[in-house]
Design a protein around this motif. Sequence first.
Motif, PDB file in Angstrom:
ATOM      1  N   ALA A  75       0.867  -1.070   0.098  1.00  0.00           N
ATOM      2  CA  ALA A  75       0.050   0.167   0.030  1.00  0.00           C
ATOM      3  C   ALA A  75       1.110   1.320   0.062  1.00  0.00           C
ATOM      4  N   ARG A  76       0.501   2.192  -0.664  1.00  0.00           N
ATOM      5  CA  ARG A  76       1.188   3.571  -0.904  1.00  0.00           C
ATOM      6  C   ARG A  76       0.297   4.287  -0.044  1.00  0.00           C
ATOM      7  N   ILE A  77       1.135   4.898   1.339  1.00  0.00           N
ATOM      8  CA  ILE A  77       0.264   5.658   2.271  1.00  0.00           C
ATOM      9  C   ILE A  77       0.914   6.939   2.211  1.00  0.00           C
ATOM     10  N   ILE A  78       0.099   8.036   2.445  1.00  0.00           N
ATOM     11  CA  ILE A  78       0.658   9.336   2.909  1.00  0.00           C
ATOM     12  C   ILE A  78      -0.197   9.646   4.121  1.00  0.00           C
ATOM     13  N   ALA A  79       0.561   9.982   5.124  1.00  0.00           N
ATOM     14  CA  ALA A  79       0.039  10.259   6.391  1.00  0.00           C
ATOM     15  C   ALA A  79       0.246  11.895   6.778  1.00  0.00           C
ATOM     16  N   ILE A  80      -1.165  12.431   7.168  1.00  0.00           N
ATOM     17  CA  ILE A  80      -1.102  13.691   7.412  1.00  0.00           C
ATOM     18  C   ILE A  80      -1.599  13.991   9.109  1.00  0.00           C
ATOM     19  N   SER A  81      -1.088  14.988   9.576  1.00  0.00           N
ATOM     20  CA  SER A  81      -1.524  15.448  10.906  1.00  0.00           C
ATOM     21  C   SER A  81      -1.168  17.023  11.399  1.00  0.00           C
ATOM     22  N   GLY A  82      -2.315  17.307  12.210  1.00  0.00           N
ATOM     23  CA  GLY A  82      -2.152  18.496  12.536  1.00  0.00           C
ATOM     24  C   GLY A  82      -1.766  18.384  14.363  1.00  0.00           C
ATOM     25  N   GLY A  83      -1.534  17.268  14.712  1.00  0.00           N
ATOM     26  CA  GLY A  83      -1.220  16.904  16.151  1.00  0.00           C
ATOM     27  C   GLY A  83      -2.312  17.001  17.098  1.00  0.00           C
ATOM     28  N   SER A  84      -2.164  17.140  18.269  1.00  0.00           N
ATOM     29  CA  SER A  84      -3.073  17.157  19.475  1.00  0.00           C
ATOM     30  C   SER A  84      -2.500  17.561  20.616  1.00  0.00           C
ATOM     31  N   ALA A  85      -3.087  18.011  21.533  1.00  0.00           N
ATOM     32  CA  ALA A  85      -2.882  18.165  22.981  1.00  0.00           C
ATOM     33  C   ALA A  85      -1.879  17.121  23.676  1.00  0.00           C
ATOM     34  N   ARG A  86      -2.112  15.900  23.368  1.00  0.00           N
ATOM     35  CA  ARG A  86      -1.488  14.568  23.611  1.00  0.00           C
ATOM     36  C   ARG A  86      -0.039  14.317  22.825  1.00  0.00           C
ATOM     37  N   LEU A  87      -0.030  14.697  21.539  1.00  0.00           N
ATOM     38  CA  LEU A  87       0.659  14.149  20.633  1.00  0.00           C
ATOM     39  C   LEU A  87       1.060  14.998  19.699  1.00  0.00           C
ATOM     40  N   GLU A  88       2.320  15.492  19.590  1.00  0.00           N
ATOM     41  CA  GLU A  88       2.925  16.157  18.793  1.00  0.00           C
ATOM     42  C   GLU A  88       2.718  15.766  17.393  1.00  0.00           C
ATOM     43  N   LYS A  89       2.665  16.671  16.352  1.00  0.00           N
ATOM     44  CA  LYS A  89       2.524  15.956  14.839  1.00  0.00           C
ATOM     45  C   LYS A  89       3.576  15.298  14.432  1.00  0.00           C
ATOM     46  N   ALA A  90       4.757  15.867  14.933  1.00  0.00           N
ATOM     47  CA  ALA A  90       6.063  15.253  14.451  1.00  0.00           C
ATOM     48  C   ALA A  90       5.980  13.888  14.732  1.00  0.00           C
ATOM     49  N   GLN A  91       5.843  13.498  16.030  1.00  0.00           N
ATOM     50  CA  GLN A  91       5.971  12.237  16.643  1.00  0.00           C
ATOM     51  C   GLN A  91       4.821  11.180  15.791  1.00  0.00           C
ATOM     52  N   GLY A  92       3.620  11.579  15.804  1.00  0.00           N
ATOM     53  CA  GLY A  92       3.026  10.722  14.774  1.00  0.00           C
ATOM     54  C   GLY A  92       3.382  10.551  13.272  1.00  0.00           C
ATOM     55  N   LEU A  93       3.617  11.510  12.944  1.00  0.00           N
ATOM     56  CA  LEU A  93       4.336  11.687  11.362  1.00  0.00           C
ATOM     57  C   LEU A  93       5.578  10.784  11.361  1.00  0.00           C
ATOM     58  N   GLU A  94       6.499  10.929  12.443  1.00  0.00           N
ATOM     59  CA  GLU A  94       7.565  10.107  12.215  1.00  0.00           C
ATOM     60  C   GLU A  94       7.447   8.590  12.371  1.00  0.00           C
TER      61      GLU A  94
END
Length: 123
Positions: A75-94
């Motif tokens: 699967a060819r996946i692109i992840a997008i995120s604006g983050g949240s109060a609990r999780l910085e967007k960089a963490q989820g994207l990494e």
Amino acid sequence: MSRILIVEDTRLMRDSLVDVLSASGHQVTTAEHGAQAVEMIAAGAQFDVIITDIIMPEMDGIETILEIQTMQPDARIIAISGGSARLEKAQGLETARRLGAVAVLEKPFEIDTLLDAVAKAEG
């Protein structure tokens, strides 16, 4: 053009992505959360590119990526995120990148950045 699945819980963002990608000639399908996307793929739906938000109810983007990869390892996946109060967007994207996402985008992103990521994902 590609068959694209957008997995995004925020209606405005989901609709905006549909508008941009449809206007670029892509065939776009949407899911409101990861569980719905996984159900579609398990039922046999085929997509060239999957764009998933990271922070969503019911099944987050990381769980969604893992489930999809068990069914479609290529699967060819692109992840997008604006983050949240609990999780910085960089963490989820990494994490998504380490799991094999072909591109990761921090919200907000430019239309050209999205289209470039889709072109990269198309191969």
